[in-house]
Design a protein around this motif. Sequence first.
Motif, PDB file in Angstrom:
ATOM      1  N   ASN A 245       0.814  -1.209   0.000  1.00  0.00           N
ATOM      2  CA  ASN A 245       0.000   0.000   0.000  1.00  0.00           C
ATOM      3  C   ASN A 245       0.851   1.263   0.000  1.00  0.00           C
ATOM      4  O   ASN A 245       1.385   1.664   1.027  1.00  0.00           O
ATOM      5  CB  ASN A 245      -0.913  -0.021   1.234  1.00  0.00           C
ATOM      6  CG  ASN A 245      -1.976   1.032   1.100  1.00  0.00           C
ATOM      7  OD1 ASN A 245      -1.929   1.831   0.173  1.00  0.00           O
ATOM      8  ND2 ASN A 245      -2.915   1.036   2.009  1.00  0.00           N
TER       9      ASN A 245
ATOM     10  N   SER B 185      -0.265   4.250  -1.447  1.00  0.00           N
ATOM     11  CA  SER B 185      -1.046   5.437  -1.806  1.00  0.00           C
ATOM     12  C   SER B 185      -1.288   6.336  -0.596  1.00  0.00           C
ATOM     13  O   SER B 185      -1.183   5.896   0.553  1.00  0.00           O
ATOM     14  CB  SER B 185      -2.382   5.008  -2.411  1.00  0.00           C
ATOM     15  OG  SER B 185      -3.056   4.228  -1.463  1.00  0.00           O
TER      16      SER B 185
ATOM     17  N   GLN C 206      -3.081   8.054   2.260  1.00  0.00           N
ATOM     18  CA  GLN C 206      -4.203   7.563   3.064  1.00  0.00           C
ATOM     19  C   GLN C 206      -5.094   8.681   3.606  1.00  0.00           C
ATOM     20  O   GLN C 206      -6.278   8.481   3.817  1.00  0.00           O
ATOM     21  CB  GLN C 206      -3.670   6.763   4.269  1.00  0.00           C
ATOM     22  CG  GLN C 206      -2.829   5.569   3.891  1.00  0.00           C
ATOM     23  CD  GLN C 206      -3.684   4.512   3.212  1.00  0.00           C
ATOM     24  OE1 GLN C 206      -4.617   4.002   3.793  1.00  0.00           O
ATOM     25  NE2 GLN C 206      -3.386   4.222   1.951  1.00  0.00           N
TER      26      GLN C 206
ATOM     27  N   ASP D  39       2.022   8.858   3.533  1.00  0.00           N
ATOM     28  CA  ASP D  39       0.749   8.378   4.101  1.00  0.00           C
ATOM     29  C   ASP D  39      -0.247   9.520   4.350  1.00  0.00           C
ATOM     30  O   ASP D  39      -1.423   9.389   4.097  1.00  0.00           O
ATOM     31  CB  ASP D  39       1.012   7.663   5.434  1.00  0.00           C
ATOM     32  CG  ASP D  39       1.889   6.439   5.246  1.00  0.00           C
ATOM     33  OD1 ASP D  39       1.547   5.617   4.388  1.00  0.00           O
ATOM     34  OD2 ASP D  39       2.918   6.321   5.937  1.00  0.00           O
TER      35      ASP D  39
ATOM     36  N   SER E 256      -1.979  11.685  -6.317  1.00  0.00           N
ATOM     37  CA  SER E 256      -3.374  11.299  -6.515  1.00  0.00           C
ATOM     38  C   SER E 256      -4.016  11.087  -5.147  1.00  0.00           C
ATOM     39  O   SER E 256      -3.412  10.523  -4.234  1.00  0.00           O
ATOM     40  CB  SER E 256      -3.440  10.011  -7.321  1.00  0.00           C
ATOM     41  OG  SER E 256      -4.703   9.418  -7.104  1.00  0.00           O
TER      42      SER E 256
ATOM     43  N   ARG F 203      -7.055   9.698  -4.977  1.00  0.00           N
ATOM     44  CA  ARG F 203      -8.184   8.824  -5.301  1.00  0.00           C
ATOM     45  C   ARG F 203      -8.389   7.691  -4.308  1.00  0.00           C
ATOM     46  O   ARG F 203      -9.410   7.032  -4.321  1.00  0.00           O
ATOM     47  CB  ARG F 203      -7.984   8.212  -6.704  1.00  0.00           C
ATOM     48  CG  ARG F 203      -8.023   9.236  -7.810  1.00  0.00           C
ATOM     49  CD  ARG F 203      -9.456   9.584  -8.163  1.00  0.00           C
ATOM     50  NE  ARG F 203      -9.501  10.679  -9.125  1.00  0.00           N
ATOM     51  CZ  ARG F 203     -10.505  11.527  -9.224  1.00  0.00           C
ATOM     52  NH1 ARG F 203     -11.553  11.442  -8.441  1.00  0.00           N
ATOM     53  NH2 ARG F 203     -10.483  12.482 -10.116  1.00  0.00           N
ATOM     54  N   GLU F 204      -7.353   7.453  -3.473  1.00  0.00           N
ATOM     55  CA  GLU F 204      -7.506   6.322  -2.550  1.00  0.00           C
ATOM     56  C   GLU F 204      -7.496   6.733  -1.092  1.00  0.00           C
ATOM     57  O   GLU F 204      -7.315   5.886  -0.215  1.00  0.00           O
ATOM     58  CB  GLU F 204      -6.408   5.297  -2.830  1.00  0.00           C
ATOM     59  CG  GLU F 204      -6.620   4.630  -4.169  1.00  0.00           C
ATOM     60  CD  GLU F 204      -5.578   3.585  -4.451  1.00  0.00           C
ATOM     61  OE1 GLU F 204      -5.301   2.773  -3.564  1.00  0.00           O
ATOM     62  OE2 GLU F 204      -5.042   3.613  -5.569  1.00  0.00           O
ATOM     63  N   ILE F 205      -7.668   8.027  -0.839  1.00  0.00           N
ATOM     64  CA  ILE F 205      -7.589   8.424   0.577  1.00  0.00           C
ATOM     65  C   ILE F 205      -8.748   7.824   1.375  1.00  0.00           C
ATOM     66  O   ILE F 205      -9.854   7.652   0.864  1.00  0.00           O
ATOM     67  CB  ILE F 205      -7.551   9.953   0.787  1.00  0.00           C
ATOM     68  CG1 ILE F 205      -8.812  10.619   0.250  1.00  0.00           C
ATOM     69  CG2 ILE F 205      -6.305  10.588   0.235  1.00  0.00           C
ATOM     70  CD1 ILE F 205      -9.007  12.005   0.830  1.00  0.00           C
ATOM     71  N   LYS F 206      -8.438   7.512   2.638  1.00  0.00           N
ATOM     72  CA  LYS F 206      -9.450   6.906   3.529  1.00  0.00           C
ATOM     73  C   LYS F 206      -9.982   7.945   4.517  1.00  0.00           C
ATOM     74  O   LYS F 206     -10.992   7.722   5.172  1.00  0.00           O
ATOM     75  CB  LYS F 206      -8.831   5.759   4.343  1.00  0.00           C
ATOM     76  CG  LYS F 206      -8.050   4.745   3.536  1.00  0.00           C
ATOM     77  CD  LYS F 206      -8.977   3.663   2.996  1.00  0.00           C
ATOM     78  CE  LYS F 206      -8.256   2.552   2.261  1.00  0.00           C
ATOM     79  NZ  LYS F 206      -7.168   2.951   1.361  1.00  0.00           N
TER      80      LYS F 206
ATOM     81  N   SER G 136     -11.134  10.362  -3.274  1.00  0.00           N
ATOM     82  CA  SER G 136     -11.962   9.143  -3.247  1.00  0.00           C
ATOM     83  C   SER G 136     -13.288   9.455  -2.566  1.00  0.00           C
ATOM     84  O   SER G 136     -13.392  10.395  -1.770  1.00  0.00           O
ATOM     85  CB  SER G 136     -11.251   8.045  -2.462  1.00  0.00           C
ATOM     86  OG  SER G 136     -11.454   8.246  -1.079  1.00  0.00           O
TER      87      SER G 136
ATOM     88  N   ASN H  69     -14.947   6.984  -0.914  1.00  0.00           N
ATOM     89  CA  ASN H  69     -15.061   6.035   0.179  1.00  0.00           C
ATOM     90  C   ASN H  69     -14.084   6.407   1.295  1.00  0.00           C
ATOM     91  O   ASN H  69     -12.974   5.912   1.336  1.00  0.00           O
ATOM     92  CB  ASN H  69     -14.747   4.646  -0.383  1.00  0.00           C
ATOM     93  CG  ASN H  69     -14.959   3.592   0.667  1.00  0.00           C
ATOM     94  OD1 ASN H  69     -15.640   3.835   1.664  1.00  0.00           O
ATOM     95  ND2 ASN H  69     -14.354   2.428   0.449  1.00  0.00           N
ATOM     96  N   ARG H  70     -14.541   7.302   2.162  1.00  0.00           N
ATOM     97  CA  ARG H  70     -13.600   7.818   3.155  1.00  0.00           C
ATOM     98  C   ARG H  70     -14.333   8.268   4.410  1.00  0.00           C
ATOM     99  O   ARG H  70     -15.545   8.462   4.387  1.00  0.00           O
ATOM    100  CB  ARG H  70     -12.846   9.021   2.559  1.00  0.00           C
ATOM    101  CG  ARG H  70     -13.800  10.007   1.930  1.00  0.00           C
ATOM    102  CD  ARG H  70     -13.233  11.347   1.596  1.00  0.00           C
ATOM    103  NE  ARG H  70     -14.296  12.299   1.733  1.00  0.00           N
ATOM    104  CZ  ARG H  70     -14.971  12.848   0.725  1.00  0.00           C
ATOM    105  NH1 ARG H  70     -14.657  12.576  -0.523  1.00  0.00           N
ATOM    106  NH2 ARG H  70     -15.949  13.696   0.962  1.00  0.00           N
TER     107      ARG H  70
END
Length: 416
Positions: A76, A78, A80, A132, A151, A153-156, A183, A185-186
């Motif tokens: 991982n 990307s 976060q 991170d 990017s 696009r994948e942050i939580k 993203s 979904n976070r």
Amino acid sequence: MLKNLENFKDLGLSDEILLAIERSGFVEPTSIQYKTLPLILEGRDLLIEAQTGSGKTACFSWPLLQKISANKTSENNSIQALILTPTRELALQVSGALFRFGEFLSSKVSVLTIIGGESIEQQTRVLANGVDIVVATPGRLLDLIGQKVLSLREIKFLVLDEADKILDLGFAAELDLVLNEISTNRQNLFFSATYPEKVLEIAKRISADPEHLRIEDENPTVENILQRVIEVNKDNRGMLLRHLIVQEKWRNALVFVSSKTAAGNLAEKLKKMGVRAGAIHGDLSQPERNKALSDFKDKKIDFLVATDVAARGIDINKLSLVINFDLPRSPADYIHRIGRTGRAGEKGIAVTFIGHEDQEHFKLIEKRAQVSLEREQVNGFELTGEAPEAIRGQLPVKGKRKSKKDKARELAIKKT
Ligand code: AMP
């Protein structure tokens, strides 16, 4: 070793974070931490009404560090979490807190501050190695998104810190663009001192169903602050300040003025008088601003002269004194300024200089702040002369075109 930290442990924090908390010398969670930490750790979206000084940075820093560290895997790579702040200073402060609280994590969490005024190449290089948590102001972040070097696009996790100020500083369009790039979904954490309509609109865009939390401060910060008002002619303020610095052994004070030029001029004047002073304002480069702030924090200078904008969000531990050399424009700014001292249960002093031309405006501030303060005069610096008729109700900043706020204020003064 961590026996005194039961209260923090009960909120769900890990031993690694508790160790960092212990090193910070904190013994008890603040009310905002009590209320929000369990919910944040559970993964809830929150909309939190809280002021600077309430301990809010820790509220999001601890859970983010804990969660990201626990879920770290070698694949991982990307980003976060994204933390957006209104000013560069606040971004640096938040990153500082993340470094400090992340010190004992066995799986390290990397943090990058993305702010204007610092090398874009350096930021790009660090990003290439994997990061991170990104702490950013909106402008520079968009530059880097535009250049496709990062990017989101994948942050939580998305944290908006001081959301009202992000909008006040005119970042609404930038914020909108950033929201399109991240993203969906976070977990969302939204912090703001106030919730006017424009803030609520953005909040709605960010989260469909956040839990609203209002932190009732049992001990409002201003109650820990001794507010003094000293009457003095405008031209004598510099000399009076120096006199009081010597006489009352003042040290470690933030001095507020109303313009960038005034900040530079007053700092120079104080230096010529042998006072260790510096200035922080928007005309300085970022390294100059950082230096002024660190000199002040490291006690290399005793007085930091600042404008409201530059001082926004700056957290300085154990600030004992705030001086309003120039009056603030609004009662809200007055509370904001004096709230720099008397934090986290400490006592503080706020001193305001007023001349003839400030009397009406200060009465308005007192009325709105619901205080009635005694006026002092200092021997040798008494307020002399009379308020010329034309000056009554005049703008605190001379020679400036009237802004909407100024006009509204004049109207309000007439009505009182
Ligand atoms: P903030 O509202 O995040 O700007 O925090 C204000 C100040 O309170 C900072 O200097 C923090 O280090 C400090 N602080 C945060 N949490 C605690 C705590 N539980 N006990 C004492 N001080 C704290």
